[in-house]
Design a protein around this motif. Sequence first.
Motif, PDB file in Angstrom:
ATOM      1  N   ILE A   1      12.613  -1.024  -7.383  1.00 29.41           N
ATOM      2  CA  ILE A   1      11.797  -2.006  -8.084  1.00 29.41           C
ATOM      3  C   ILE A   1      12.574  -2.538  -9.280  1.00 29.41           C
ATOM      4  CG2 ILE A   1       9.648  -2.343  -9.336  1.00 29.41           C
ATOM      5  CD1 ILE A   1       8.445  -0.093  -7.704  1.00 29.41           C
ATOM      6  N   PRO A   2      12.674  -3.875  -9.367  1.00 29.79           N
ATOM      7  CA  PRO A   2      13.385  -4.431 -10.518  1.00 29.79           C
ATOM      8  C   PRO A   2      12.695  -4.020 -11.812  1.00 29.79           C
ATOM      9  CG  PRO A   2      12.476  -6.173  -9.103  1.00 29.79           C
ATOM     10  CD  PRO A   2      12.157  -4.878  -8.453  1.00 29.79           C
TER      11      PRO A   2
ATOM     12  N   GLN B   1      -2.325   2.437  -2.461  1.00 28.83           N
ATOM     13  CA  GLN B   1      -2.840   1.540  -1.427  1.00 28.83           C
ATOM     14  C   GLN B   1      -3.142   0.138  -1.960  1.00 28.83           C
ATOM     15  OE1 GLN B   1      -6.117   4.097   0.428  1.00 28.83           O
ATOM     16  NE2 GLN B   1      -5.335   5.244  -1.294  1.00 28.83           N
TER      17      GLN B   1
ATOM     18  N   HIS C   1      -3.156  -7.468  -6.338  1.00 23.70           N
ATOM     19  CA  HIS C   1      -2.832  -8.896  -6.275  1.00 23.70           C
ATOM     20  C   HIS C   1      -3.799  -9.755  -7.068  1.00 23.70           C
ATOM     21  CE1 HIS C   1      -5.682  -8.517  -2.881  1.00 23.70           C
ATOM     22  NE2 HIS C   1      -6.032  -9.724  -3.257  1.00 23.70           N
TER      23      HIS C   1
ATOM     24  N   PRO D   1       3.840 -13.550 -13.701  1.00 30.30           N
ATOM     25  CA  PRO D   1       4.434 -14.057 -12.459  1.00 30.30           C
ATOM     26  C   PRO D   1       4.165 -15.555 -12.325  1.00 30.30           C
ATOM     27  CG  PRO D   1       3.051 -12.132 -12.048  1.00 30.30           C
ATOM     28  CD  PRO D   1       2.779 -12.573 -13.441  1.00 30.30           C
TER      29      PRO D   1
ATOM     30  N   LYS E   1       3.549 -17.274  -9.813  1.00 28.63           N
ATOM     31  CA  LYS E   1       2.474 -17.631  -8.889  1.00 28.63           C
ATOM     32  C   LYS E   1       1.080 -17.442  -9.502  1.00 28.63           C
ATOM     33  CE  LYS E   1       3.529 -14.597  -5.517  1.00 28.63           C
ATOM     34  NZ  LYS E   1       3.360 -13.661  -4.398  1.00 28.63           N
ATOM     35  N   ARG E   2       1.004 -16.870 -10.697  1.00 26.81           N
ATOM     36  CA  ARG E   2      -0.292 -16.747 -11.357  1.00 26.81           C
ATOM     37  C   ARG E   2      -0.458 -17.786 -12.470  1.00 26.81           C
ATOM     38  NH1 ARG E   2      -1.183 -14.745  -7.484  1.00 26.81           N
ATOM     39  NH2 ARG E   2      -1.730 -12.598  -6.938  1.00 26.81           N
TER      40      ARG E   2
ATOM     41  N   ARG F   1       6.070  -1.750 -11.576  1.00 26.30           N
ATOM     42  CA  ARG F   1       5.461  -1.566 -10.268  1.00 26.30           C
ATOM     43  C   ARG F   1       4.302  -2.550 -10.052  1.00 26.30           C
ATOM     44  NH1 ARG F   1       3.178   3.892  -7.850  1.00 26.30           N
ATOM     45  NH2 ARG F   1       2.560   3.055  -5.821  1.00 26.30           N
TER      46      ARG F   1
ATOM     47  N   MET G   1      -8.177  -7.162   6.653  1.00 23.44           N
ATOM     48  CA  MET G   1      -6.883  -7.138   5.980  1.00 23.44           C
ATOM     49  C   MET G   1      -6.012  -6.041   6.570  1.00 23.44           C
ATOM     50  SD  MET G   1      -6.258  -6.825   1.928  1.00 23.44           S
ATOM     51  CE  MET G   1      -7.901  -7.504   1.682  1.00 23.44           C
TER      52      MET G   1
ATOM     53  N   PRO H   1     -11.257  -2.234   2.407  1.00 28.64           N
ATOM     54  CA  PRO H   1     -11.206  -1.558   3.695  1.00 28.64           C
ATOM     55  C   PRO H   1     -10.087  -0.520   3.699  1.00 28.64           C
ATOM     56  CG  PRO H   1     -10.764  -3.927   3.915  1.00 28.64           C
ATOM     57  CD  PRO H   1     -10.950  -3.646   2.477  1.00 28.64           C
TER      58      PRO H   1
ATOM     59  N   LEU I   1       8.457   3.188  -1.485  1.00 31.02           N
ATOM     60  CA  LEU I   1       9.456   2.555  -2.324  1.00 31.02           C
ATOM     61  C   LEU I   1      10.054   3.606  -3.211  1.00 31.02           C
ATOM     62  CD1 LEU I   1       7.584  -0.505  -3.718  1.00 31.02           C
ATOM     63  CD2 LEU I   1       9.646  -0.594  -2.378  1.00 31.02           C
TER      64      LEU I   1
ATOM     65  N   VAL J   1       2.359  -7.603  -7.447  1.00 31.01           N
ATOM     66  CA  VAL J   1       1.768  -8.943  -7.554  1.00 31.01           C
ATOM     67  C   VAL J   1       2.702  -9.959  -6.912  1.00 31.01           C
ATOM     68  CG1 VAL J   1       1.041 -10.773  -9.138  1.00 31.01           C
ATOM     69  CG2 VAL J   1       0.515  -8.404  -9.667  1.00 31.01           C
TER      70      VAL J   1
ATOM     71  N   SER K   1       3.090  -9.631  -3.000  1.00 31.85           N
ATOM     72  CA  SER K   1       1.916  -9.957  -2.196  1.00 31.85           C
ATOM     73  C   SER K   1       1.746 -11.465  -2.062  1.00 31.85           C
ATOM     74  CB  SER K   1       0.686  -9.356  -2.849  1.00 31.85           C
ATOM     75  OG  SER K   1      -0.460  -9.943  -2.310  1.00 31.85           O
TER      76      SER K   1
ATOM     77  N   PHE L   1      -3.314  -3.169   6.701  1.00 33.69           N
ATOM     78  CA  PHE L   1      -2.986  -2.131   5.723  1.00 33.69           C
ATOM     79  C   PHE L   1      -1.513  -1.756   5.780  1.00 33.69           C
ATOM     80  CE2 PHE L   1      -2.697   2.453   4.752  1.00 33.69           C
ATOM     81  CZ  PHE L   1      -2.908   2.336   3.395  1.00 33.69           C
ATOM     82  N   LYS L   2      -0.842  -1.950   4.654  1.00 31.85           N
ATOM     83  CA  LYS L   2       0.582  -1.631   4.601  1.00 31.85           C
ATOM     84  C   LYS L   2       0.818  -0.691   3.447  1.00 31.85           C
ATOM     85  CE  LYS L   2       1.719  -5.902   4.479  1.00 31.85           C
ATOM     86  NZ  LYS L   2       2.411  -7.156   4.248  1.00 31.85           N
ATOM     87  N   ASN L   3       1.685   0.218   3.633  1.00 29.41           N
ATOM     88  CA  ASN L   3       1.992   1.108   2.522  1.00 29.41           C
ATOM     89  C   ASN L   3       3.398   1.665   2.662  1.00 29.41           C
ATOM     90  OD1 ASN L   3       1.761   2.598   0.279  1.00 29.41           O
ATOM     91  ND2 ASN L   3       0.315   4.097   1.114  1.00 29.41           N
TER      92      ASN L   3
ATOM     93  N   LYS M   1      -7.745  -4.647  -7.359  1.00 27.13           N
ATOM     94  CA  LYS M   1      -6.718  -4.913  -6.356  1.00 27.13           C
ATOM     95  C   LYS M   1      -5.503  -5.467  -7.072  1.00 27.13           C
ATOM     96  CE  LYS M   1      -9.681  -5.869  -2.408  1.00 27.13           C
ATOM     97  NZ  LYS M   1     -10.234  -6.909  -1.528  1.00 27.13           N
TER      98      LYS M   1
END
Lengths: 505, 176
Positions: free
Chosen positions: B13-14, A426, A446, B114, B116-117, A492, B1, A355, B8, A497, A500, B3-5, A444
């Motif tokens: 960013i590390p 985005q 994430h 990461p 979390k993955r 980046r 969802m 979207p 930066l 990742v 989010s 939308f954020k942008n 995407k």
Amino acid sequence: MGMKKNDQFDLSIPRRQSFFAIVLIIYKYYKIIIRQAWPVLLFIVVGGGGRNRANWESYALYAVIIASAFSMTLAILNYFRHYYHLTEDELHVRKGIFQKQNVSIPIERVQTVNFEENIFHRLFKVTSLKIDTAGSTKKEFDLDAVSIPEAKAIRDYILSKKSEVESVSTDDVEESVNSVNNEKLVTHLDLIDLLKIGVSYNHLRSAGLIFGGIFWLYYEIDELLPDYIDDSMVVEQAFTYGLLAILYILLLFVIVAFLYSLVRAVFRYYDLRFLRQDDGFKIKSGLFTRQEFSALDSKIQKVGWKDNLLQKKLFKIHDLNLKQAGSIAINAKKSFEVPGVSMEKIEKILAYHFPNLNLDLFDLSGVHPKMWYRSIFYLSLLFATIFTVIYSFGNVVFLLPTGAMYILLGISIYKRFQKTKYGISQGVLQLRGGTFADDTTLIKLHKIQAVQLVQSPYQQRHDLASIIIFTASGKSSIPYLPVEEATKVSDRLIYQVEKSNLPWM
Amino acid sequence: MEFKNEQLLSTDIPSIQDIQYEKVEPAYNTARLTGSLIFSLILAIVLTVLYLFVIESNEGRSTFLKIAFPSYLVLTVFLFLSSIQNFRRMGYAVREKDLLFKKGWLWSSKIIIPYKRIQHSEVYQNPIERMFGLSRLKVYTAGGASSDLSIPGLTPSKAERLKNFITLKTNGDEEE
């Protein structure tokens, strides 16, 4: 909510499949038998030959009769022994002839519910039901034939239970239950689209292969001719006839290939409907075997579209690809291709999965030109060898096509370099590729699992690196970036990742 | 969802550029060299058997010697050299939100996973590593076999600690 929702079917009572399932099970067994025993069958049809022929044939015939009787008995027993029912949060199956099996599958583990219909299903107005569960390769809850309303009731029940589990706040429940049936047609393919698919199928590659084969054969035959035949005349005649024959064969081939791919397109993609449900897509297509394919947003890891030269130049259509995470997480990569879609239709589909994504906002960067210098170097090395071999041993006539090939491959390497681009915007990574046509992939951020920087010895010497991006439906890469840029890009990607909170699945 | 942008600056960013990688245990170098030694010994035995018992003619033997001996030498030297070089370039880093591992001499790679993955992780020993009292930490993601990570040359206690740390991090993020 719960059981009473389905007035027609009380799914909590153990039940058998539709009676027609017997026919379909027999059909299934036959297909397996034929696949396993086709050499024997071929033997019977063609005939064994020799003195014992009669004997062999009768043995084989017995074998076929026994196998048929066996499979029929098995099918009938299977049918009567197979019960299933649904409870509040589990699917239950009781089956097995010799060994009894009791299986319960938690509904929350169900990934997708798909219907598949072949010509028999359509004849009896039933459907097969295939349930894909996370963490299991076994098809534990697959039904061969149930009536269509019942199949829908089962699916709706499972999906409603699933969305109940997944949505944490109770307010959403009623809404997601109601919206289970809420299908919206996003786009579809009509007969003209199918015609375009048939025409633009990549015939050129196959034609080229056949042409090359004939060319090679012609020279082989020429060399086999006995010396006493007057070379000049024969060769001249053969060449004229050969050329004509090649042209005819080529023409014939193109027609056959075109008809074949047209028929194939019609069979597979007839009346293709691309539907949107509240949390994913559903694609229905096919003439005799009606296939239904579900792709939940959460499971889709990559979306891409590509075209070949014909598709690009003639119709401006693309093959759209939805790549899903495999149900067994790693091995089974599930993807679905929708051919012959225009950019307009692709944008409609993208609007649901991404979207607010604006493709114009991507600032695409290219990769380092050393990518094609290097490939050209290897190509030249290879062709220098081939040229030397041809020149010293082979027929000089081959020099021309080989030279043409060299130039063609060289151009394609350069084109590939030119088309390789990437951009992040985005929350989405866009990768571009392709040689003569175009290839676009959207990921995407994430959904990324891991990021890797790799360097070959050559890249180490020139301070270059390639980035490999791992997702649950395979890896993609950005080749040949200066190390500094590659590091920045991976920083980046990883940052996005980690920042989010969205799950990858 | 939603939308954020947010914008930066790249300096926010590390970066993985200024990371201090931790070396694996020196004993791992010995373990790798031992592995290479065992391999080259087996190869030497195979070649000797070929030379003595399989090749019959004298001509064949001298050609075999001419080809096999130099190739064997080159291969062995390369094996030991790459084993040492690989060890020198191997390193891992534990950051707040991800695990990094770099390796490779001629073909080098650096992977970032990461927490979390991460699907799960395990501590593992192969026979040679067991001889040297070493363990390796294996980390699995849903990104397929080539995205799985294996950090060798850790003491068993360190491997275990690292594994527990990762498990904690992986679960911690899920609860957020």
